[in-house]
Design an enzyme around this catalytic site. Sequence first.
Site, short mmCIF file in Angstrom:
data_model
loop_
_atom_site.label_atom_id
_atom_site.label_comp_id
_atom_site.label_asym_id
_atom_site.label_seq_id
_atom_site.Cartn_x
_atom_site.Cartn_y
_atom_site.Cartn_z
N ALA A 111 5.72 65.38 49.92
CA ALA A 111 5.91 63.94 50.01
C ALA A 111 5.46 63.31 48.71
CB ALA A 111 5.12 63.36 51.18
N SER A 112 6.05 62.14 48.39
CA SER A 112 5.66 61.40 47.19
C SER A 112 5.62 59.92 47.50
CB SER A 112 6.66 61.67 46.05
OG SER A 112 6.33 60.91 44.90
N ALA A 113 4.46 59.31 47.33
CA ALA A 113 4.29 57.87 47.54
C ALA A 113 3.82 57.23 46.24
CB ALA A 113 3.30 57.61 48.68
N SER A 114 3.49 55.95 46.30
CA SER A 114 3.17 55.25 45.06
C SER A 114 1.84 55.70 44.45
CB SER A 114 3.13 53.73 45.31
OG SER A 114 2.23 53.42 46.34
N ILE A 115 0.88 56.04 45.30
CA ILE A 115 -0.44 56.42 44.79
C ILE A 115 -0.58 57.91 44.58
CG2 ILE A 115 -2.89 56.60 45.48
CD1 ILE A 115 -2.75 53.76 46.44
N ALA A 116 0.02 58.71 45.46
CA ALA A 116 -0.21 60.16 45.41
C ALA A 116 1.03 60.92 45.85
CB ALA A 116 -1.39 60.52 46.31
N LYS A 132 -3.39 66.66 48.26
CA LYS A 132 -2.97 65.29 48.01
C LYS A 132 -3.51 64.90 46.65
CE LYS A 132 -3.10 60.64 50.06
NZ LYS A 132 -3.57 59.83 51.22
N ASP A 269 -2.13 53.76 61.86
CA ASP A 269 -0.78 54.03 61.39
C ASP A 269 -0.21 55.23 62.14
OD1 ASP A 269 1.50 53.58 59.89
OD2 ASP A 269 0.80 54.70 58.16
#
Length: 423
Positions: A111-116, A132, A269
Amino acid sequence: MIDFLFKNSVRMAETALVLGQAGLGWLLGHRPPAPRLLRETFERLGTTYIKLGQFIASAPSIFPAEYVEEFQYCLDRTPPVAFSDIKRILKEQYGRDPSELFRRIEEKPLASASIAQVHEAELHDGRVIVLKVQKPGVRDIILTDLNFLFIASRLLEWFVPGMERTSISAIIEDLQKTMMEECDFLHEARNLKEFREFLDRTGIDFATAPAVYEELSGPRVLAMERLYGVSLTDLDSIRKYSKDPEQTLIQALNVWFLSLMACDFFHADVHAGNLLVLEDGRIGFIDFGIVGRISKEIWSGMDLLMQGMNAQDYRQMAEAMTRIGAADRDVDIDVFANDLKTIFESMQRMETAAFRSGQVDEMEINHLVLSLSEAGRKNGIKFPREFALLIKQFLYFDRYIKILAPKMNMFQDARIQRTGLIG
């Protein structure tokens, strides 16, 4: 210090360029509605503004409805950074080459998100874990952006009549604290450790959360146990791992409700990607980057609210929500109760094909949260952001019930342990 100032200047120049391009586009005829233009600009500005957009989407009691609805589309998914950058960060974290610690690290992220972004890795003893890893320069970008936003908001509050009542600077300050915590993976590691201790303390063996490899974790890297499972919405796959999907859901609900009483925080969440049915039949709670903490005063109101929901007593629900929120005028409970009845009856009619096919409509859940907050605002009540987080989790679970146990009522079923909420 010189390096930080240089990075600060570069980031400010990048921000000015993006804003300038948005303005030029407007002059050249690209004129979408203001909420969409702002959301598109935020996404181009990256990490900090994406998080700010998500904050707007989750705070319907603070921001106008059209902006809350538009920012539901603000996704925290970004292109992965080069694997060479990930290896460099790992080397900086550990002070040695990652090959000394890992037999392999998968180059393609999970997975790739804005922070990590998250990578699977294997230790030399054969254990498979996940890493992570914080993306390069994220912390400096966030600090620069939020310092700029804080100063800008203070100037607005000083010079624009009435703006001081919006408390924008206080919101930015709170967001900065939250995002700095999110950038410190040791904070998430503590959340994971505390949740696992809660499970041990309460004797729960049918649920788990990833164990943290503390010796391999730090502020910018979180090393965790790899859990294998399927989403709580994937009924066909769940049946491979659980003889009774309905009982599995009840167990997940009981763990979450018990955490409201027996843990210092609740998982805020529980969307389908963060709540898994594992191959051994246990429930796996993952991703503790977003958690909620609620005062006992609000818990008291939530207990009354759930009793009202159980009895479909809209007047009691209105009284409970008035207790939870801050009213700026006398509230007409009967009018508020009628507004709530309209909303909840609409919810009950939403037996859509999407839910029956195993899909949880994120937009619809956010819309329902917005409807509740709008009803509160209409009646002079402002809810704390944590209330919206809690209601959103109830709605997630309601959708899982529609898929796995359509005849079950979350607030009436005796198998779901909600008692002792106030503690």
